[in-house]
Design a protein around this motif. Structure first.
Motif, PDB file in Angstrom:
ATOM      1  N   THR A  72      11.701 -11.716  -0.827  1.00  0.00           N
ATOM      2  CA  THR A  72      10.529 -12.310  -0.212  1.00  0.00           C
ATOM      3  C   THR A  72       9.305 -11.386  -0.334  1.00  0.00           C
ATOM      4  N   GLY A  73       8.167 -11.987  -0.567  1.00  0.00           N
ATOM      5  CA  GLY A  73       6.916 -11.240  -0.659  1.00  0.00           C
ATOM      6  C   GLY A  73       6.672 -10.547  -1.987  1.00  0.00           C
ATOM      7  N   ALA A  74       7.536 -10.752  -2.967  1.00  0.00           N
ATOM      8  CA  ALA A  74       7.377 -10.044  -4.246  1.00  0.00           C
ATOM      9  C   ALA A  74       6.427 -10.762  -5.195  1.00  0.00           C
ATOM     10  N   GLY A  75       6.082 -12.015  -4.886  1.00  0.00           N
ATOM     11  CA  GLY A  75       5.084 -12.699  -5.722  1.00  0.00           C
ATOM     12  C   GLY A  75       5.565 -13.966  -6.418  1.00  0.00           C
ATOM     13  N   LYS A  76       6.582 -14.630  -5.860  1.00  0.00           N
ATOM     14  CA  LYS A  76       7.099 -15.857  -6.498  1.00  0.00           C
ATOM     15  C   LYS A  76       6.057 -16.979  -6.465  1.00  0.00           C
ATOM     16  N   SER A  77       5.512 -17.243  -5.279  1.00  0.00           N
ATOM     17  CA  SER A  77       4.569 -18.362  -5.159  1.00  0.00           C
ATOM     18  C   SER A  77       3.335 -18.102  -6.005  1.00  0.00           C
ATOM     19  N   ASN A  78       2.883 -16.854  -6.017  1.00  0.00           N
ATOM     20  CA  ASN A  78       1.728 -16.516  -6.853  1.00  0.00           C
ATOM     21  C   ASN A  78       2.031 -16.858  -8.320  1.00  0.00           C
ATOM     22  N   GLU A 132       2.796 -24.584   0.597  1.00  0.00           N
ATOM     23  CA  GLU A 132       2.015 -23.435   0.127  1.00  0.00           C
ATOM     24  C   GLU A 132       0.936 -23.792  -0.879  1.00  0.00           C
ATOM     25  N   GLN A 161      14.467 -16.920  -3.200  1.00  0.00           N
ATOM     26  CA  GLN A 161      14.521 -15.519  -2.800  1.00  0.00           C
ATOM     27  C   GLN A 161      15.960 -15.075  -2.573  1.00  0.00           C
ATOM     28  N   THR A 189       4.785  -5.391  -6.469  1.00  0.00           N
ATOM     29  CA  THR A 189       4.477  -6.786  -6.130  1.00  0.00           C
ATOM     30  C   THR A 189       3.697  -7.425  -7.285  1.00  0.00           C
ATOM     31  N   GLY A 190       4.138  -8.593  -7.701  1.00  0.00           N
ATOM     32  CA  GLY A 190       3.434  -9.293  -8.783  1.00  0.00           C
ATOM     33  C   GLY A 190       3.884  -8.872 -10.171  1.00  0.00           C
ATOM     34  N   LYS A 205       2.636  -7.871 -15.613  1.00  0.00           N
ATOM     35  CA  LYS A 205       1.864  -7.931 -14.361  1.00  0.00           C
ATOM     36  C   LYS A 205       1.303  -9.347 -14.310  1.00  0.00           C
ATOM     37  N   VAL A 206       1.888 -10.148 -13.448  1.00  0.00           N
ATOM     38  CA  VAL A 206       1.445 -11.549 -13.350  1.00  0.00           C
ATOM     39  C   VAL A 206       0.020 -11.552 -12.787  1.00  0.00           C
ATOM     40  N   ASP A 207      -0.822 -12.433 -13.314  1.00  0.00           N
ATOM     41  CA  ASP A 207      -2.203 -12.494 -12.814  1.00  0.00           C
ATOM     42  C   ASP A 207      -2.208 -12.774 -11.321  1.00  0.00           C
ATOM     43  N   ASN A 208      -3.196 -12.211 -10.642  1.00  0.00           N
ATOM     44  CA  ASN A 208      -3.376 -12.508  -9.231  1.00  0.00           C
ATOM     45  C   ASN A 208      -4.060 -13.879  -9.149  1.00  0.00           C
ATOM     46  N   LYS A 225       0.858 -18.933   4.236  1.00  0.00           N
ATOM     47  CA  LYS A 225       1.165 -17.497   4.293  1.00  0.00           C
ATOM     48  C   LYS A 225       1.757 -17.113   5.640  1.00  0.00           C
TER      49      LYS A 225
HETATM   50  N1  LIG Z   1       0.471 -10.830  -9.274  1.00  0.00           N
HETATM   51  C1  LIG Z   1      -0.026 -10.448  -8.110  1.00  0.00           C
HETATM   52  N2  LIG Z   1      -1.106  -9.658  -8.038  1.00  0.00           N
HETATM   53  C2  LIG Z   1      -1.604  -9.285  -6.841  1.00  0.00           C
HETATM   54  N3  LIG Z   1      -1.113  -9.647  -5.642  1.00  0.00           N
HETATM   55  C3  LIG Z   1      -0.032 -10.428  -5.654  1.00  0.00           C
HETATM   56  C4  LIG Z   1       0.578 -10.865  -6.880  1.00  0.00           C
HETATM   57  N4  LIG Z   1       1.637 -11.630  -6.570  1.00  0.00           N
HETATM   58  C5  LIG Z   1       1.686 -11.672  -5.231  1.00  0.00           C
HETATM   59  N5  LIG Z   1       0.707 -10.952  -4.679  1.00  0.00           N
HETATM   60  C6  LIG Z   1       0.448 -10.813  -3.246  1.00  0.00           C
HETATM   61  O1  LIG Z   1       1.665 -10.543  -2.582  1.00  0.00           O
HETATM   62  C7  LIG Z   1       1.806 -11.337  -1.407  1.00  0.00           C
HETATM   63  C8  LIG Z   1       3.110 -12.144  -1.477  1.00  0.00           C
HETATM   64  O2  LIG Z   1       3.035 -13.023  -2.599  1.00  0.00           O
HETATM   65  P1  LIG Z   1       3.815 -14.402  -2.654  1.00  0.00           P
HETATM   66  O3  LIG Z   1       3.527 -15.207  -1.449  1.00  0.00           O
HETATM   67  O4  LIG Z   1       3.538 -14.990  -3.982  1.00  0.00           O
HETATM   68  O5  LIG Z   1       5.295 -13.872  -2.573  1.00  0.00           O
HETATM   69  P2  LIG Z   1       6.638 -14.715  -2.436  1.00  0.00           P
HETATM   70  O6  LIG Z   1       7.647 -13.983  -3.212  1.00  0.00           O
HETATM   71  O7  LIG Z   1       6.394 -16.126  -2.791  1.00  0.00           O
HETATM   72  O8  LIG Z   1       6.913 -14.598  -0.908  1.00  0.00           O
HETATM   73  P3  LIG Z   1       7.769 -15.576   0.039  1.00  0.00           P
HETATM   74  O9  LIG Z   1       9.202 -15.416  -0.374  1.00  0.00           O
HETATM   75  O10 LIG Z   1       7.490 -15.040   1.400  1.00  0.00           O
HETATM   76  O11 LIG Z   1       7.246 -16.963  -0.184  1.00  0.00           O
HETATM   77  C9  LIG Z   1       0.559 -12.214  -1.344  1.00  0.00           C
HETATM   78  O12 LIG Z   1      -0.327 -11.654  -0.393  1.00  0.00           O
HETATM   79  C10 LIG Z   1      -0.035 -12.161  -2.713  1.00  0.00           C
HETATM   80  O13 LIG Z   1      -1.433 -12.236  -2.687  1.00  0.00           O
END
Ligand SMILES: Nc1ncnc2c1ncn2[C@@H]1O[C@H](COP(=O)(O)OP(=O)(O)OP(=O)(O)O)[C@@H](O)[C@H]1O
Length: 559
Positions: free
Chosen positions: A154-160, A186, A434, A484-485, A501-504, A516
């Protein structure tokens, strides 16, 4: 730039090479690419692990044994790289026809040559972590037709990551067909920014809450009880088919009888119209005949409670679909089937459809998703057989809830079927989770492309390794060190595997996603806003009123 020499080639595609001390800074990072000459061109490899030795060791006797390699004599820093393919001067081919030999020179791959390999796909997802000037893209065809998985803690950047993929699809493919099972609402802000992204959510209170929060009027979703198969009805009644066998038997007979009141050849799962009250009446009559069966009384009670649940009126009192059904004048089974098509084929109109289910309990989410996906399957397979394929990508967030490993869920069978057979009917699957260890291995094994962000749990790493082709232990072990990301991307949609590095999303598209985590710090340090929830705690009548005012056109998404 020459950086060292091959010392060892092992496994099927691993190369160990010694690196000169002064070149170490360029190369001792996972995800850096190197190349070695082979007879048919250049073999490329990605650095996956290191063995950097300290001074004391370096000066020990072992180094004296390295006769013949004067360049690496003063050092014994070793790196392991995984061979990913070769370039024969014309094009890049996966796999290597011939292994490099110990003693061969190793060079650093240039940004220019890497760009020529990584920028041919349609979906630009980010940049190589170690070469930020090199864009990294994925092939749309391969991504959709071979399925993909986005996995991470969780929080590693999947949704992004998913949002970047959706953003790219929305910008570049005006007639894309994507259905996103948005378990936590989301992606809703995307609908505001783009005209070809729309939100569908259960009619009633949830749709109203979404409208208040995001200013978007969702297209109302109705999933009439009669359109559910037996497993989904069992799911919303919380009956587990492996345990509640007697109740399932009563339910099965009653559902079948209810359908046969209108169409005598109907089977239990055929989408033939009946009302919940008719189902209840049949069960009550059966109960009179089976006076002392408590399991039947219990089933009736469950159904009564279900019918009273206002959250579920989009299933149990689907006014607009009822209106649609009554407005048709043909005979059964055509009348039910036309209504069924009307309800569900709107989900197949071109564009990105966000099926927002946040706010529903997970039992209801899974039964709703199962029904929607089964209808999707019915409609898309029929379209293919009729010679008019409608290729559709289905992305499922929190996929472990819908298609768990070692546990029943109403949606499991259909999602596994899509994973196994979807390709030939033009249904692509993207699963996001996750908890890879809790995800059906059948589904994971069918995913041709892996996008793995930071994953620290060794069990999750083991599952990823076990179920994905093309992924090696050395790569998976590195997942815990990703930022992250940052993602390890591998498989059919990528020309070469890469650490990317996935785009933000926010920086690239200019707005943020929803759903969030709550900021506790902020919430507890700023005065609370005035809260007026009265409008959203609707009574039964008001909800019904809202459903009554929805027109058939609104409902079918015809603006
Ligand atoms: N590629 C990236 N570049 C910069 N920031 C990022 C990137 N990916 C994610 N983040 C930041 O990290 C945080 C968590 O991202 P995200 O919600 O995508 O994670 P997740 O894995 O989907 O989390 P969850 O399991 O809680 O849904 C967010 O605040 C997001 O802005």
């Amino acid at each position: 730039m020459e950086i060292g020499r091959v010392t060892n080639v092992y496994g099927q595609s691993l190369v160990r090479f010694g690196v000169q001390e002064e070149k170490l800074e360029h190369i001792a990072k996972p995800g850096v690419y190197v190349k070695m000459e082979i007879t048919r061109g250049w073999a490329y490899a990605m650095v996956v692990s290191f063995n950097l030795l300290d001074e004391l060791y370096r000066k020990s006797r072992i180094i004296e044994e390295l006769e013949g390699y004067p360049e690496i004599r003063p050092t014994r820093n070793e790196l392991v790289a995984m061979l990913v393919g070769f370039h024969d001067g014309k094009s890049f081919i996966r796999g290597v026809p011939e292994l490099p030999k110990p003693g061969q020179k190793v060079y650093l791959a240039t940004a220019e040559e890497l760009s020529s390999l990584t920028s041919n796909g349609e979906i630009k997802i980010g940049k190589l972590s170690q070469n930020p000037e090199v864009p990294y893209t994925l092939s749309l065809n391969m991504l959709c037709s071979r399925h993909f998985a986005v996995l991470a803690m969780t929080g590693a950047g999947k949704s992004n990551t998913v949002a970047v993929i959706l953003g790219e699809i929305s910008e570049k493919f005006p007639y894309a067909r994507v259905l996103v099972i948005d378990t936590h609402n989301e992606y809703i802000p995307m609908a505001e920014a783009s005209s070809n992204i729309r939100v569908i959510s259960p009619a009633g209170r949830i749709a109203k809450l979404l409208e208040a929060r995001y200013g978007i009027k969702p297209q109302p979703l109705e999933v009439p009880l009669w359109s559910l198969g037996l497993e989904e009805v069992a799911g919303i009644l919380k009956l587990d088919p492996s345990r509640a066998t007697k109740q399932i038997m009563y339910l099965r007979n009653a559902v079948q009888e209810a359908r046969r009141q209108r169409y005598s050849h109907a089977s239990t799962d055929d989408p033939i119209y009946y009302t919940p009250e008719e189902l209840l009446e049949i069960l009550e009559k059966t109960s009179v005949r089976n006076k002392y069966d408590r399991s039947l009384d219990d089933l009736i009670l469950k159904l009564e409670m279900l019918l009273e649940n206002t959250e579920l009126f989009y299933i149990t009192r689907p006014r607009t679909s009822d209106k649609l059904y009554s407005s048709l004048s043909m005979e059964e089974p055509r009348k039910s089937l036309e209504t069924y098509m009307g309800i569900y084929s709107s989900l197949l109109s071109p564009g990105i459809t966000l099926l927002s289910l946040g706010g529903l309990s997970s039992d209801i989410q899974t039964s709703t998703v199962a029904t929607v996906l089964k209808s999707f399957w019915r409609i898309t397979t029929a379209s293919v057989l009729a010679g008019k394929p409608q290729p559709t990508l289905i992305i499922i967030e929190e996929a472990h809830n819908y298609v768990p490993q070692g546990r029943w869920s109403p949606a499991k069978e259909i999602i596994e079927k899509i994973a196994k057979e979807g390709r030939k009917f033009g249904i692509g699957l993207g699963i996001v989770s996750q908890r890879p260890r809790e995800l059906s291995q059948t589904v994971l094994a069918q995913c041709g492309t892996l996008i793995a962000l930071r994953t620290a749990n060794p069990k999750d790493q083991e599952y990823i390794l076990g179920s994905m082709e093309d992924v090696m232990q050395e790569m998976v072990q590195g997942l815990s060190g990703l930022m992250t990301g940052e993602a390890l991307i591998s498989g059919s949609a990528a020309t070469i595997p890469g650490i990317v590095k996935v785009d933000n999303f926010t920086e690239r598209f200019g707005y943020t996603l929803g759903g969030k985590d709550i900021d506790w710090n902020k919430a507890w340090t700023t005065p609370p806003e005035k809260l007026d929830l009265a409008d959203y705690l609707l009574s039964t009548e008001e909800q019904e009123e809202q459903q009554k005012t929805t027109t058939i056109e609104d409902f079918l998404g015809k603006q």
